[in-house]
Design a protein around this motif. Structure first.
Motif, PDB file in Angstrom:
ATOM      1  N   VAL A   1       0.845  -1.196   0.000  1.00 28.50           N
ATOM      2  CA  VAL A   1       0.000   0.000   0.000  1.00 28.50           C
ATOM      3  C   VAL A   1       0.878   1.242   0.000  1.00 28.50           C
ATOM      4  O   VAL A   1       1.669   1.444   0.934  1.00 28.50           O
ATOM      5  CB  VAL A   1      -0.927  -0.005   1.233  1.00 28.50           C
ATOM      6  CG1 VAL A   1      -1.851   1.195   1.227  1.00 28.50           C
ATOM      7  CG2 VAL A   1      -1.716  -1.304   1.311  1.00 28.50           C
ATOM      8  N   GLY A   2       0.757   2.086  -1.037  1.00 29.99           N
ATOM      9  CA  GLY A   2       1.585   3.282  -1.183  1.00 29.99           C
ATOM     10  C   GLY A   2       1.227   4.381  -0.183  1.00 29.99           C
ATOM     11  O   GLY A   2       0.133   4.391   0.396  1.00 29.99           O
ATOM     12  N   ALA A   3       2.117   5.340  -0.017  1.00 30.22           N
ATOM     13  CA  ALA A   3       2.023   6.364   1.030  1.00 30.22           C
ATOM     14  C   ALA A   3       0.815   7.275   0.934  1.00 30.22           C
ATOM     15  O   ALA A   3       0.394   7.855   1.945  1.00 30.22           O
ATOM     16  CB  ALA A   3       3.289   7.213   1.021  1.00 30.22           C
ATOM     17  N   THR A   4       0.212   7.416  -0.253  1.00 31.02           N
ATOM     18  CA  THR A   4      -0.924   8.349  -0.347  1.00 31.02           C
ATOM     19  C   THR A   4      -2.265   7.618  -0.500  1.00 31.02           C
ATOM     20  O   THR A   4      -3.284   8.237  -0.789  1.00 31.02           O
ATOM     21  CB  THR A   4      -0.731   9.323  -1.536  1.00 31.02           C
ATOM     22  OG1 THR A   4      -0.674   8.560  -2.755  1.00 31.02           O
ATOM     23  CG2 THR A   4       0.555  10.128  -1.385  1.00 31.02           C
ATOM     24  N   VAL A   5      -2.255   6.309  -0.282  1.00 31.47           N
ATOM     25  CA  VAL A   5      -3.509   5.549  -0.360  1.00 31.47           C
ATOM     26  C   VAL A   5      -4.367   5.846   0.858  1.00 31.47           C
ATOM     27  O   VAL A   5      -3.909   5.699   2.000  1.00 31.47           O
ATOM     28  CB  VAL A   5      -3.232   4.031  -0.466  1.00 31.47           C
ATOM     29  CG1 VAL A   5      -4.536   3.240  -0.364  1.00 31.47           C
ATOM     30  CG2 VAL A   5      -2.507   3.693  -1.767  1.00 31.47           C
ATOM     31  N   ARG A   6      -5.621   6.285   0.636  1.00 28.67           N
ATOM     32  CA  ARG A   6      -6.532   6.568   1.743  1.00 28.67           C
ATOM     33  C   ARG A   6      -7.019   5.253   2.366  1.00 28.67           C
ATOM     34  O   ARG A   6      -7.165   4.233   1.652  1.00 28.67           O
ATOM     35  CB  ARG A   6      -7.744   7.362   1.245  1.00 28.67           C
ATOM     36  CG  ARG A   6      -7.411   8.576   0.381  1.00 28.67           C
ATOM     37  CD  ARG A   6      -7.064   9.805   1.141  1.00 28.67           C
ATOM     38  NE  ARG A   6      -6.904  10.934   0.227  1.00 28.67           N
ATOM     39  CZ  ARG A   6      -6.535  12.163   0.596  1.00 28.67           C
ATOM     40  NH1 ARG A   6      -6.317  12.431   1.867  1.00 28.67           N
ATOM     41  NH2 ARG A   6      -6.399  13.131  -0.294  1.00 28.67           N
ATOM     42  N   GLN A   7      -7.329   5.280   3.640  1.00 32.35           N
ATOM     43  CA  GLN A   7      -7.818   4.069   4.328  1.00 32.35           C
ATOM     44  C   GLN A   7      -9.068   3.525   3.626  1.00 32.35           C
ATOM     45  O   GLN A   7      -9.218   2.315   3.450  1.00 32.35           O
ATOM     46  CB  GLN A   7      -8.117   4.404   5.787  1.00 32.35           C
ATOM     47  CG  GLN A   7      -6.862   4.787   6.566  1.00 32.35           C
ATOM     48  CD  GLN A   7      -7.122   5.648   7.783  1.00 32.35           C
ATOM     49  OE1 GLN A   7      -8.270   5.871   8.190  1.00 32.35           O
ATOM     50  NE2 GLN A   7      -6.060   6.194   8.367  1.00 32.35           N
ATOM     51  N   ARG A   8      -9.915   4.425   3.189  1.00 38.18           N
ATOM     52  CA  ARG A   8     -11.174   4.016   2.540  1.00 38.18           C
ATOM     53  C   ARG A   8     -10.911   3.287   1.232  1.00 38.18           C
ATOM     54  O   ARG A   8     -11.641   2.363   0.864  1.00 38.18           O
ATOM     55  CB  ARG A   8     -12.026   5.262   2.299  1.00 38.18           C
ATOM     56  CG  ARG A   8     -13.457   4.985   1.948  1.00 38.18           C
ATOM     57  CD  ARG A   8     -14.300   4.695   3.145  1.00 38.18           C
ATOM     58  NE  ARG A   8     -15.725   4.843   2.818  1.00 38.18           N
ATOM     59  CZ  ARG A   8     -16.657   4.034   3.322  1.00 38.18           C
ATOM     60  NH1 ARG A   8     -16.323   3.046   4.142  1.00 38.18           N
ATOM     61  NH2 ARG A   8     -17.925   4.209   3.016  1.00 38.18           N
ATOM     62  N   ALA A   9      -9.887   3.702   0.511  1.00 36.98           N
ATOM     63  CA  ALA A   9      -9.558   3.053  -0.767  1.00 36.98           C
ATOM     64  C   ALA A   9      -9.144   1.609  -0.523  1.00 36.98           C
ATOM     65  O   ALA A   9      -9.547   0.702  -1.263  1.00 36.98           O
ATOM     66  CB  ALA A   9      -8.449   3.823  -1.464  1.00 36.98           C
ATOM     67  N   LEU A  10      -8.382   1.368   0.525  1.00 43.01           N
ATOM     68  CA  LEU A  10      -7.999  -0.008   0.843  1.00 43.01           C
ATOM     69  C   LEU A  10      -9.225  -0.804   1.304  1.00 43.01           C
ATOM     70  O   LEU A  10      -9.417  -1.949   0.914  1.00 43.01           O
ATOM     71  CB  LEU A  10      -6.908  -0.024   1.915  1.00 43.01           C
ATOM     72  CG  LEU A  10      -6.379  -1.390   2.319  1.00 43.01           C
ATOM     73  CD1 LEU A  10      -5.784  -2.148   1.127  1.00 43.01           C
ATOM     74  CD2 LEU A  10      -5.357  -1.282   3.446  1.00 43.01           C
ATOM     75  N   GLU A  11     -10.052  -0.170   2.087  1.00 49.62           N
ATOM     76  CA  GLU A  11     -11.283  -0.815   2.580  1.00 49.62           C
ATOM     77  C   GLU A  11     -12.154  -1.268   1.411  1.00 49.62           C
ATOM     78  O   GLU A  11     -12.796  -2.318   1.474  1.00 49.62           O
ATOM     79  CB  GLU A  11     -12.041   0.186   3.455  1.00 49.62           C
ATOM     80  CG  GLU A  11     -13.233  -0.354   4.192  1.00 49.62           C
ATOM     81  CD  GLU A  11     -13.926   0.747   5.031  1.00 49.62           C
ATOM     82  OE1 GLU A  11     -15.021   0.470   5.562  1.00 49.62           O
ATOM     83  OE2 GLU A  11     -13.383   1.872   5.135  1.00 49.62           O
ATOM     84  N   ARG A  12     -12.125  -0.469   0.332  1.00 48.81           N
ATOM     85  CA  ARG A  12     -12.967  -0.779  -0.821  1.00 48.81           C
ATOM     86  C   ARG A  12     -12.243  -1.625  -1.864  1.00 48.81           C
ATOM     87  O   ARG A  12     -12.793  -1.910  -2.927  1.00 48.81           O
ATOM     88  CB  ARG A  12     -13.424   0.516  -1.484  1.00 48.81           C
ATOM     89  CG  ARG A  12     -14.457   1.263  -0.659  1.00 48.81           C
ATOM     90  CD  ARG A  12     -15.004   2.413  -1.430  1.00 48.81           C
ATOM     91  NE  ARG A  12     -16.222   2.927  -0.827  1.00 48.81           N
ATOM     92  CZ  ARG A  12     -16.589   4.204  -0.918  1.00 48.81           C
ATOM     93  NH1 ARG A  12     -15.785   5.057  -1.535  1.00 48.81           N
ATOM     94  NH2 ARG A  12     -17.703   4.627  -0.384  1.00 48.81           N
ATOM     95  N   GLN A  13     -11.017  -2.037  -1.584  1.00 48.98           N
ATOM     96  CA  GLN A  13     -10.264  -2.839  -2.538  1.00 48.98           C
ATOM     97  C   GLN A  13     -11.026  -4.127  -2.843  1.00 48.98           C
ATOM     98  O   GLN A  13     -11.472  -4.828  -1.911  1.00 48.98           O
ATOM     99  CB  GLN A  13      -8.886  -3.170  -1.955  1.00 48.98           C
ATOM    100  CG  GLN A  13      -8.050  -4.145  -2.730  1.00 48.98           C
ATOM    101  CD  GLN A  13      -7.545  -3.579  -4.033  1.00 48.98           C
ATOM    102  OE1 GLN A  13      -7.342  -2.376  -4.159  1.00 48.98           O
ATOM    103  NE2 GLN A  13      -7.383  -4.436  -5.027  1.00 48.98           N
ATOM    104  N   ALA A  14     -11.164  -4.441  -4.124  1.00 46.83           N
ATOM    105  CA  ALA A  14     -11.918  -5.636  -4.517  1.00 46.83           C
ATOM    106  C   ALA A  14     -11.323  -6.887  -3.865  1.00 46.83           C
ATOM    107  O   ALA A  14     -10.107  -7.035  -3.810  1.00 46.83           O
ATOM    108  CB  ALA A  14     -11.881  -5.783  -6.035  1.00 46.83           C
ATOM    109  N   ASP A  15     -12.197  -7.726  -3.335  1.00 45.22           N
ATOM    110  CA  ASP A  15     -11.772  -9.016  -2.758  1.00 45.22           C
ATOM    111  C   ASP A  15     -10.786  -8.871  -1.609  1.00 45.22           C
ATOM    112  O   ASP A  15     -10.011  -9.802  -1.360  1.00 45.22           O
ATOM    113  CB  ASP A  15     -11.140  -9.921  -3.838  1.00 45.22           C
ATOM    114  CG  ASP A  15     -12.142 -10.306  -4.910  1.00 45.22           C
ATOM    115  OD1 ASP A  15     -11.736 -10.503  -6.069  1.00 45.22           O
ATOM    116  OD2 ASP A  15     -13.345 -10.369  -4.568  1.00 45.22           O
ATOM    117  N   LEU A  16     -10.818  -7.738  -0.907  1.00 46.91           N
ATOM    118  CA  LEU A  16      -9.869  -7.588   0.201  1.00 46.91           C
ATOM    119  C   LEU A  16     -10.063  -8.703   1.219  1.00 46.91           C
ATOM    120  O   LEU A  16      -9.088  -9.265   1.730  1.00 46.91           O
ATOM    121  CB  LEU A  16     -10.020  -6.228   0.884  1.00 46.91           C
ATOM    122  CG  LEU A  16      -9.033  -5.953   2.012  1.00 46.91           C
ATOM    123  CD1 LEU A  16      -7.600  -5.895   1.499  1.00 46.91           C
ATOM    124  CD2 LEU A  16      -9.382  -4.667   2.754  1.00 46.91           C
TER     125      LEU A  16
END
Ligand SMILES: Cc1cc2nc3c(=O)[nH]c(=O)nc-3n(C[C@H](O)[C@H](O)[C@H](O)COP(=O)(O)OP(=O)(O)OC[C@H]3O[C@@H](n4cnc5c(N)ncnc54)[C@H](O)[C@@H]3O)c2cc1C
Length: 275
Positions: A72-87
């Motif tokens: 996960v890169g330094a400017t990735v928002r928490q919400r973007a990871l939360e919404r990552q497909a198939d997380l």
């Protein structure tokens, strides 16, 4: 309350950001999602000479899932990871913990790496990184290095990051076959920081439990498998060994009781969902 005066630098390239950090050292503070830093500036708990905004740096907004890790890169928002497909398939522990972080509004702004850099002992992401034995990628003008999560957090809001370093990315190991993962936390209200948070990983041979909100950093321990006779004693010993503290929210004794109770439930849940 307004912040003390500072110079604002919005870096357009990683090189520029690293030059500022090399030149300013501890006088510069990195601004990512601002969900912790901006209140700290306003309350004058942080008084940097330079605020270095990294949110426009190219190429740091990527989530890459490859070779057994979610990077996960330094400017990735928490919400973007939360919404990552198939997380939930790639790493169920991350998928379970992310919704506990603050509120949707704060997760829309806050970054994953910012939470790791901030190192709040009650924060969910540092706890998950420690439970999964993840890594932190650091970069400075002097070069790049990787730090193991277990050694990176050194105390309340403190890490072994050097003043001229930027967290470029963090890596969470993906789920492995035969393992189960579970996350539970107790807080006063949903969205509050955890009073106690538990992250468990159980496979066929061993179990491990990481605890947040009790000591001055997330603490990991390998434990007997759920169902084995010596688990209760081992959990009691873990709870007793943790450097728990009393504060406004809870006593050390209450926190230790939660480690025993919630810790057991989290381990049992992880064992029950072994894939
Ligand atoms: C109302 C509210 C509730 C919250 N509840 C929770 C909660 O329940 N759980 C939780 O974990 N968090 C919670 N937070 C904090 C939130 O998750 C923040 O987003 C997070 O702590 C910091 O991330 P940020 O991107 O906002 O960083 P910033 O606020 O921009 O920076 C935080 C610190 O990290 C440093 N930093 C940031 N990025 C980097 C980098 N790439 N390299 C090196 N240093 C860096 C900054 O210099 C600063 O010292 C809450 C915040 C609010 C406002």
């Amino acid at each position: 309350m307004k912040p003390a005066a500072f110079d604002y630098v919005r870096a357009e390239s990683l090189d520029e950001a690293l030059d500022v950090l090399a030149a300013e050292g501890a006088d510069a503070t990195i601004l990512a999602g601002g969900q912790t830093l901006v209140p700290m500036l306003n309350m004058r708990m942080a008084r940097p000479r330079v605020v270095l905004d990294i949110m426009r740096l190219p190429g740091l907004d990527r989530i890459d899932i490859a070779e057994g890790a979610i990077r996960v890169g330094a400017t990735v928002r928490q919400r973007a990871l939360e919404r990552q497909a198939d997380l939930g398939k790639h790493q169920p522990l991350l998928a379970a913990a992310l919704p506990w972080i603050g509120h949707a509004q704060t997760r829309n702004r806050g970054t994953v790496c910012g939470s790791v850099a901030n190192a709040d002992p009650s924060a969910e992401l540092p706890l998950v990184l420690v439970a999964l034995r993840g890594e932190i990628e650091l970069r400075s003008r002097r070069g790049a290095r990787r730090a193991a999560a277990n050694a990176f957090f050194t105390g309340i809001m403190s890490t072994e990051r050097k003043d001229d370093e930027l967290i470029e990315a963090v890596s969470f190991p993906t789920a492995h076959a035969g393992a189960g993962y579970a996350f539970r936390e107790i807080g006063r209200r949903h969205g509050d920081f955890a009073i106690v948070a538990c992250a468990a990983v159980v496979d066929t041979h061993k179990a491990r439990l990481a605890i947040g909100g009790v000591a001055d950093r997330p603490i990991l321990r390998e434990l007997p498998l759920p169902g084995s006779a010596d688990l209760t004693d081992a959990l009691d010993a873990f709870a007793a060994d943790l450097d728990a503290r009393d504060d406004l929210h809870a006593t050390a004794a209450y926190r230790r009781a939660l480690v025993r109770r919630l810790g057991l439930q989290t381990l049992q849940e992880a064992a029950a969902c072994r894939a």
